[in-house]
Design an enzyme around this catalytic site. Structure first.
Site, PDB file in Angstrom:
ATOM      1  N   ALA A 138      30.949  36.078  33.523  1.00  0.00           N
ATOM      2  CA  ALA A 138      31.299  36.133  32.101  1.00  0.00           C
ATOM      3  C   ALA A 138      31.014  34.824  31.376  1.00  0.00           C
ATOM      4  O   ALA A 138      31.344  34.687  30.199  1.00  0.00           O
ATOM      5  CB  ALA A 138      32.777  36.498  31.955  1.00  0.00           C
ATOM      6  N   ASP A 270      43.030  33.559  38.070  1.00  0.00           N
ATOM      7  CA  ASP A 270      41.889  33.600  37.158  1.00  0.00           C
ATOM      8  C   ASP A 270      42.273  34.325  35.864  1.00  0.00           C
ATOM      9  O   ASP A 270      41.448  34.996  35.235  1.00  0.00           O
ATOM     10  CB  ASP A 270      40.687  34.280  37.810  1.00  0.00           C
TER      11      ASP A 270
END
Length: 386
Positions: A138, A270
């Site tokens: 990402a 995360d």
């Protein structure tokens, strides 16, 4: 002084025992029975677990805050984490302009007192910008850079950088690894297509971790084991993992646990800004991420962090692998502390920092203690526990 009475004390690799624990800012004594003195705060932990506080070395945000796009929100993020058993963490800055890193370093280096009840910011995890364009995940391609010592002049343990994720196969990475390790920074391989041999050379140079095992790296192959094979077979490495039910299949989690165990498998969240916020669209370094069905994805469907909390990660690990609570606690506390060189955190032992969590039999966080002070206390039917 505060006396934590009659808890089930978890001190992996030793088996859990019922004991009393006496603390101030440090753990002063652990014994089957400690006679209280006048003026002590005595808390009865009957039926509860007592464990070292969790340390999250990779968290991008949560509770509406994204620390890459707005590093000034790091203290606000810290104020929410004790409720999930996190006593210390590394706010994580993903690949972004150098100004974002500089702003974040200014925040973590400010000589201001920690907000009461907030998890301790140990420094930054810089995930990028020295990542492989082939394993971008990402991250924004425009923000990636080849390894460049000029961009890392301020990167040191004393300057607030504690962990750097990079792709070790990139030209110039090994020299940068050696320099950063000499400055006290831990280095992890991630967002990488490194071969088994290339990661081995990087480990020789000082790399000591693998970032989010199985994700944003080459697959395991029987003739080219790659990063995964090196993580499984090189005892110098620990590997972080996101156990949220989306990033890694349960069978792969069990495989990693069998190969690595609590001493080398490290839980991370995360987490992104959507942690604790329900479904919807949230920011990750300026890009929109949609949270739906418990997963966080970009508009292209790429996983973009998680909405996982650390206490949930611990429960998930136990459910998937059948490991003991003590082992799961170690993966969330002892192993990250060792990676970071935090010699007085991550272990419930005499002389260690009094960073502790109390959990009920369902492994829900009841109380979090940071530096000997109660940072979080869960309320049940309007009454605080303990």
């Amino acid at each position: 002084m505060r006396l934590l009475r009659n808890g089930i004390v978890h001190r992996w690799p030793a088996p859990p025992v019922r004991a009393d624990v006496l603390i101030d800012t440090r753990i002063r004594r652990i014994a089957p029975w400690i006679e209280p003195e006048d003026g002590w705060d005595v808390i009865d932990l009957e039926g509860c677990y007592l464990a070292p506080g969790f340390i999250d070395v990779q968290i991008n945000g949560g509770f509406g805050y994204d620390v890459t796009s707005d590093p000034s929100t790091i203290p606000a993020l810290a104020s929410h984490l004790a409720a999930h058993g996190v006593t210390a963490f590394l706010p994580t800055i993903i690949s972004s302009p150098p100004s974002s890193v500089a702003a974040a370093l200014d925040i973590v280096r400010r000589p201001t007192s920690r907000v009461p009840g907030a998890a301790v910011v140990l420094g930054l995890h810089l995930e990028g910008p020295f990542l492989s364009p082939d394993r971008i995940g990402a991250h924004e391609l425009a923000h990636l850079r080849p390894p460049d010592p000029a961009l890392t002049n301020r990167w040191s343990r004393g300057g607030g950088v504690r962990l750097v994720t990079l792709a070790p196969e990139l030209s110039g990475s090994l020299g940068l690894v050696r320099v950063l390790v000499s400055r006290g920074v831990a280095i992890s391989a991630g967002h990488s297509s490194a071969s088994y041999r290339e990661l081995g050379e990087a480990v020789d140079a000082g790399v000591r971790a693998v970032t989010h095992l199985f994700n944003a790296m080459g697959p395991f192959h029987h003739r080219e084991p790659g990063i995964i094979g090196r993580a499984f077979t090189d005892d110098r490495l620990v590997a972080s993992i996101i156990v949220d039910g989306h990033h890694v299949h349960p069978a792969a989690v069990r495989t990693a646990w069998t190969m690595l165990g609590p001493g080398r498998l490290m839980l991370i969240t995360d987490a992104i800004a959507g942690l604790g916020m329900g479904e919807g669209s949230f920011d990750l370094a300026g890009a929109p991420v949609l949270v739906s069905g418990g997963a966080a994805r970009t508009a292209d469907g790429v996983l973009a962090g998680s909405v996982l909390s650390m206490d949930t990660a611990v429960r998930n690990l136990i459910e998937i692998t059948g490991c003991s609570a003590s082992e799961a606690f170690a993966s969330a506390s002892t192993t990250p502390a060792r990676l970071l060189g935090e010699t007085d955190r991550g272990v419930l032992g005499e002389g260690m920092r009094a960073d502790l969590i109390v959990l009920d039999e369902d492994l829900s966080v009841m109380t979090t203690i940071i530096d000997g002070e109660i940072a979080f206390r869960r309320h049940v039917d309007g009454v605080a526990n303990g």
